[in-house]
Design a protein around this motif. Sequence first.
Motif, PDB file in Angstrom:
ATOM      1  N   ILE A  38       0.835  -1.202   0.000  1.00  0.00           N
ATOM      2  CA  ILE A  38       0.000   0.000   0.000  1.00  0.00           C
ATOM      3  C   ILE A  38       0.871   1.253   0.000  1.00  0.00           C
ATOM      4  O   ILE A  38       0.582   2.221  -0.719  1.00  0.00           O
ATOM      5  CB  ILE A  38      -0.976  -0.019   1.189  1.00  0.00           C
ATOM      6  N   LEU A  39       1.958   1.241   0.750  1.00  0.00           N
ATOM      7  CA  LEU A  39       2.891   2.368   0.768  1.00  0.00           C
ATOM      8  C   LEU A  39       3.461   2.613  -0.628  1.00  0.00           C
ATOM      9  O   LEU A  39       3.501   3.754  -1.107  1.00  0.00           O
ATOM     10  CB  LEU A  39       4.040   2.093   1.743  1.00  0.00           C
ATOM     11  N   ILE A  40       3.870   1.552  -1.306  1.00  0.00           N
ATOM     12  CA  ILE A  40       4.447   1.683  -2.644  1.00  0.00           C
ATOM     13  C   ILE A  40       3.415   2.217  -3.628  1.00  0.00           C
ATOM     14  O   ILE A  40       3.712   3.112  -4.428  1.00  0.00           O
ATOM     15  CB  ILE A  40       5.030   0.336  -3.109  1.00  0.00           C
ATOM     16  N   LEU A  41       2.194   1.707  -3.587  1.00  0.00           N
ATOM     17  CA  LEU A  41       1.143   2.196  -4.480  1.00  0.00           C
ATOM     18  C   LEU A  41       0.830   3.668  -4.212  1.00  0.00           C
ATOM     19  O   LEU A  41       0.598   4.440  -5.149  1.00  0.00           O
ATOM     20  CB  LEU A  41      -0.114   1.339  -4.342  1.00  0.00           C
ATOM     21  N   ASN A  42       0.852   4.069  -2.952  1.00  0.00           N
ATOM     22  CA  ASN A  42       0.629   5.479  -2.618  1.00  0.00           C
ATOM     23  C   ASN A  42       1.756   6.352  -3.137  1.00  0.00           C
ATOM     24  O   ASN A  42       1.522   7.453  -3.634  1.00  0.00           O
ATOM     25  CB  ASN A  42       0.473   5.666  -1.114  1.00  0.00           C
ATOM     26  N   GLU A  43       2.985   5.894  -3.036  1.00  0.00           N
ATOM     27  CA  GLU A  43       4.119   6.654  -3.554  1.00  0.00           C
ATOM     28  C   GLU A  43       4.007   6.812  -5.073  1.00  0.00           C
ATOM     29  O   GLU A  43       4.289   7.874  -5.618  1.00  0.00           O
ATOM     30  CB  GLU A  43       5.433   5.970  -3.190  1.00  0.00           C
ATOM     31  N   LEU A  44       3.591   5.755  -5.771  1.00  0.00           N
ATOM     32  CA  LEU A  44       3.432   5.830  -7.226  1.00  0.00           C
ATOM     33  C   LEU A  44       2.349   6.825  -7.622  1.00  0.00           C
ATOM     34  O   LEU A  44       2.449   7.491  -8.647  1.00  0.00           O
ATOM     35  CB  LEU A  44       3.101   4.448  -7.790  1.00  0.00           C
ATOM     36  N   ALA A  45       1.315   6.931  -6.806  1.00  0.00           N
ATOM     37  CA  ALA A  45       0.213   7.838  -7.114  1.00  0.00           C
ATOM     38  C   ALA A  45       0.648   9.300  -7.095  1.00  0.00           C
ATOM     39  O   ALA A  45       0.053  10.140  -7.783  1.00  0.00           O
ATOM     40  CB  ALA A  45      -0.926   7.626  -6.122  1.00  0.00           C
ATOM     41  N   TYR A  46       1.697   9.612  -6.364  1.00  0.00           N
ATOM     42  CA  TYR A  46       2.148  10.994  -6.248  1.00  0.00           C
ATOM     43  C   TYR A  46       3.302  11.342  -7.185  1.00  0.00           C
ATOM     44  O   TYR A  46       3.802  12.456  -7.150  1.00  0.00           O
ATOM     45  CB  TYR A  46       2.554  11.294  -4.806  1.00  0.00           C
ATOM     46  N   LEU A  47       3.701  10.429  -8.052  1.00  0.00           N
ATOM     47  CA  LEU A  47       4.743  10.743  -9.023  1.00  0.00           C
ATOM     48  C   LEU A  47       4.211  11.721 -10.063  1.00  0.00           C
ATOM     49  O   LEU A  47       3.068  11.619 -10.489  1.00  0.00           O
ATOM     50  CB  LEU A  47       5.227   9.470  -9.721  1.00  0.00           C
ATOM     51  N   PRO A  48       5.021  12.660 -10.490  1.00  0.00           N
ATOM     52  CA  PRO A  48       4.582  13.643 -11.492  1.00  0.00           C
ATOM     53  C   PRO A  48       4.577  13.046 -12.898  1.00  0.00           C
ATOM     54  O   PRO A  48       5.442  13.332 -13.724  1.00  0.00           O
ATOM     55  CB  PRO A  48       5.610  14.763 -11.354  1.00  0.00           C
ATOM     56  N   LEU A  49       3.610  12.212 -13.189  1.00  0.00           N
ATOM     57  CA  LEU A  49       3.564  11.511 -14.466  1.00  0.00           C
ATOM     58  C   LEU A  49       3.228  12.430 -15.634  1.00  0.00           C
ATOM     59  O   LEU A  49       3.545  12.109 -16.779  1.00  0.00           O
ATOM     60  CB  LEU A  49       2.568  10.353 -14.405  1.00  0.00           C
ATOM     61  N   ALA A  50       2.599  13.545 -15.367  1.00  0.00           N
ATOM     62  CA  ALA A  50       2.275  14.474 -16.448  1.00  0.00           C
ATOM     63  C   ALA A  50       3.552  14.975 -17.121  1.00  0.00           C
ATOM     64  O   ALA A  50       3.553  15.282 -18.314  1.00  0.00           O
ATOM     65  CB  ALA A  50       1.465  15.641 -15.913  1.00  0.00           C
ATOM     66  N   GLU A  51       4.649  15.055 -16.374  1.00  0.00           N
ATOM     67  CA  GLU A  51       5.927  15.482 -16.940  1.00  0.00           C
ATOM     68  C   GLU A  51       6.618  14.333 -17.668  1.00  0.00           C
ATOM     69  O   GLU A  51       7.520  14.556 -18.457  1.00  0.00           O
ATOM     70  CB  GLU A  51       6.824  16.004 -15.835  1.00  0.00           C
ATOM     71  N   THR A  52       6.203  13.100 -17.406  1.00  0.00           N
ATOM     72  CA  THR A  52       6.847  11.923 -17.972  1.00  0.00           C
ATOM     73  C   THR A  52       6.191  11.489 -19.273  1.00  0.00           C
ATOM     74  O   THR A  52       6.863  11.053 -20.197  1.00  0.00           O
ATOM     75  CB  THR A  52       6.782  10.762 -16.965  1.00  0.00           C
ATOM     76  N   ILE A  53       4.880  11.616 -19.363  1.00  0.00           N
ATOM     77  CA  ILE A  53       4.116  11.142 -20.522  1.00  0.00           C
ATOM     78  C   ILE A  53       3.807  12.322 -21.432  1.00  0.00           C
ATOM     79  O   ILE A  53       3.254  13.328 -20.992  1.00  0.00           O
ATOM     80  CB  ILE A  53       2.812  10.450 -20.075  1.00  0.00           C
ATOM     81  N   ASP A  54       4.157  12.199 -22.689  1.00  0.00           N
ATOM     82  CA  ASP A  54       3.877  13.248 -23.673  1.00  0.00           C
ATOM     83  C   ASP A  54       2.486  13.029 -24.251  1.00  0.00           C
ATOM     84  O   ASP A  54       2.248  12.081 -24.993  1.00  0.00           O
ATOM     85  CB  ASP A  54       4.921  13.213 -24.777  1.00  0.00           C
ATOM     86  N   LEU A  55       1.555  13.904 -23.902  1.00  0.00           N
ATOM     87  CA  LEU A  55       0.184  13.798 -24.389  1.00  0.00           C
ATOM     88  C   LEU A  55      -0.111  14.824 -25.473  1.00  0.00           C
ATOM     89  O   LEU A  55      -1.259  15.060 -25.814  1.00  0.00           O
ATOM     90  CB  LEU A  55      -0.805  13.961 -23.233  1.00  0.00           C
ATOM     91  N   SER A  56       0.919  15.449 -26.031  1.00  0.00           N
ATOM     92  CA  SER A  56       0.709  16.487 -27.038  1.00  0.00           C
ATOM     93  C   SER A  56       0.161  15.925 -28.345  1.00  0.00           C
ATOM     94  O   SER A  56      -0.360  16.672 -29.164  1.00  0.00           O
ATOM     95  CB  SER A  56       2.021  17.230 -27.304  1.00  0.00           C
ATOM     96  N   GLY A  57       0.255  14.614 -28.542  1.00  0.00           N
ATOM     97  CA  GLY A  57      -0.257  14.002 -29.765  1.00  0.00           C
ATOM     98  C   GLY A  57      -1.752  13.796 -29.748  1.00  0.00           C
ATOM     99  O   GLY A  57      -2.311  13.226 -30.683  1.00  0.00           O
ATOM    100  N   GLY A  58      -2.432  14.210 -28.694  1.00  0.00           N
ATOM    101  CA  GLY A  58      -3.873  14.079 -28.610  1.00  0.00           C
ATOM    102  C   GLY A  58      -4.336  12.705 -28.166  1.00  0.00           C
ATOM    103  O   GLY A  58      -5.504  12.395 -28.283  1.00  0.00           O
TER     104      GLY A  58
END
Length: 53
Positions: free
Chosen positions: A26-46
Amino acid sequence: MANIIDYLVQYGQVSFEEASYNQVDILILNELAYLPLAETIDLSGGQLLVDLA
């Protein structure tokens, strides 16, 4: 002293069917939830996030 990486190395291949969730999982899953994924995944392609999963 062990950390999250040590835990994942030791138990990373054990499925949740083989062993139930525990406090460290549960601790690990909570830590993953707070990672800044918006900076990691490029969604500019729509693309939708669901399409990337």
